[in-house]
Write a protein that holds these residues in place. Structure first.
Motif: not given
Lengths: 329, 87
Positions: A22-27, A33-36, A54-57, A62-64
């Motif tokens: 759960r420490d990998l959940l984004p904030n 990542p933001l990719v060009r 999709w790189l969320n755990p 929807k992880d957020r």
């Protein structure tokens, strides 16, 4: 389930070491990542960045949402001893099932029967109970929301004692997840230069929550919601020509609604895989296809949400590929 | 899902108790139960949600099953359904 008996090294995101998934959940301190996007839409004079959720755990944006929905239930004392129930096209359910398992409970999910088998199997692997639901389950009313109706009925059954309903379509915790994480991450990652924010309509939590945050920082940010056509095959997206608008949809946040066909969405998805090596899901293709229709100014910075990867949709891709990629004899 | 064998007006039947369940749960469960029956077999569904009075007949028409009877008494509805040739 095995209980935790030893202390770990401690979570240190600078080395990508965590003691709890759960420490990998984004904030904002651990953003997705933001990719060009450098090749697709190269004919448009714009800076397009995809936010790779999709790189969320647990594999999607929807992880957020799931983390905020569960926190909200716990904060209000509504979770203790109860199971979760939610209507989902898969991604919310997957994240809820994972988080529920970690919290010592489980998820029952009502899922539209058009959702790919891959998602249903992932859910069962996570210990969830999966109720496949035809959209036209209620033969009399016939709304295109059978899964939502069934989840509501489950939540109300047994005098409401068995299930805690997360109700992502009407729960402001869904919007808050994106107002407090997705939006601030985008603002920081673009150094405040974001001009357009584009996301698909599903529950509408992303469009409204992140869009609201970005407009609070800069009222000139334009927010675009992307909708499929009726009868579409784009899981996670909602056509409001056939489904009810979620209660959390705040139209004052949205500047443009863009409708995209399945054909445009899947063709653009294929382009993103092949020209950008971005293995995105079909809703990302829809979102990028929609950008072709928005009135960008030269050099505008556009951020679009890539909600999930294509790995969960391979059975759909097989249909659009036909004989492509097979040896020609 | 809890089903039990009983005797119905048309012969031996499987009983599905949906008392206390709100629509569309009775329709959903009845659909699952019918899916497990062979064509011609009977399903008896007991419901308390009045919405079932519209939903279950509509479901049987949609599925191609036969609604043999509907009994109503004191807030309880009992539907006897004969499975058709479909799914």
């Amino acid at each position: 389930m095995t209980s935790i008996t030893r202390r770990g090294l401690g979570t240190d995101l600078s080395t990508r070491r965590v003691d709890d998934v759960r420490d990998l959940l984004p904030n904002v301190d651990n953003p997705s990542p933001l990719v060009r996007v450098n090749r697709v839409l190269a004919e448009r004079d714009l800076d397009l960045y995809l936010k790779l959720e999709w790189l969320n755990p647990f594999g999607s944006i929807k992880d957020r949402t799931a983390a905020f929905l569960i926190d909200g239930l716990e904060r209000r004392g509504l979770l203790s001893g109860r199971e979760l129930v939610e209507a989902s096209s898969g991604n919310t359910a997957i994240a809820l099932a994972a988080l529920a398992a970690l919290s010592g409970t489980r998820l029952t999910t009502t899922i539209p029967d058009g959702v790919p088998e891959e998602k249903k199997i992932i859910l069962r692997m996570l210990g969830a109970e999966v109720w496949e639901t035809p959209d036209d389950l209620c033969p009399v009313d016939n709304p295109k929301d059978g899964a939502i109706a069934l989840a509501r009925a489950l939540a109300a059954s047994e005098n409401g004692t068995r299930y805690a309903a997360t109700r992502q379509y009407e729960n402001e915790d869904n919007t808050a997840a994106h107002h407090e994480t997705t939006g601030p991450e985008i603002w920081r990652q673009t150094e405040g230069r974001v001009r357009w924010f584009v996301a698909a309509y599903g529950t509408t939590g992303t469009v409204v929550g992140a869009g609201r945050y970005l407009k609070e920082r800069n009222p000139s940010v334009r927010v675009v919601g992307v909708e499929p056509e009726p009868g579409h095959r784009l899981p996670g997206m909602k056509s409001f020509a056939e489904a009810s608008e979620p209660l959390i949809l705040d139209r004052s946040v949205v500047d443009h609604d863009i409708v995209v066909s399945d054909e445009e969405a899947y063709e653009t998805t294929k382009q993103l895989w092949r020209a950008e090596a971005l293995m995105v899901g079909p809703s990302t293709g829809a979102v990028v296809a929609a950008i072709r229709q928005i009135p960008v100014e030269p050099g505008d910075l556009v951020v679009a949400i890539s909600a999930d990867s294509g790995i969960k949709y391979t059975s759909y891709f097989e249909e659009i590929l036909g004989e492509e990629g097979r040896p020609r004899i | 899902m809890s089903t039990a064998p009983i005797t119905a007006p048309g012969g031996e039947a499987t009983h599905l108790n949906c008392s206390g369940l709100l629509c569309p749960l009775p329709v959903y469960k009845a659909g699952l139960a019918l899916g497990r029956l062979a064509p011609g077999e009977l399903l008896v569904v007991t419901t308390t949600d009045p919405g079932a009075l519209e939903d279950i007949p509509a479901m049987t028409r949609q599925r191609g099953d036969e609604l043999v009877s509907v009994d109503r008494q004191e807030g309880i509805q009992v539907f006897t359904i004969r499975k058709g040739q479909g799914r």
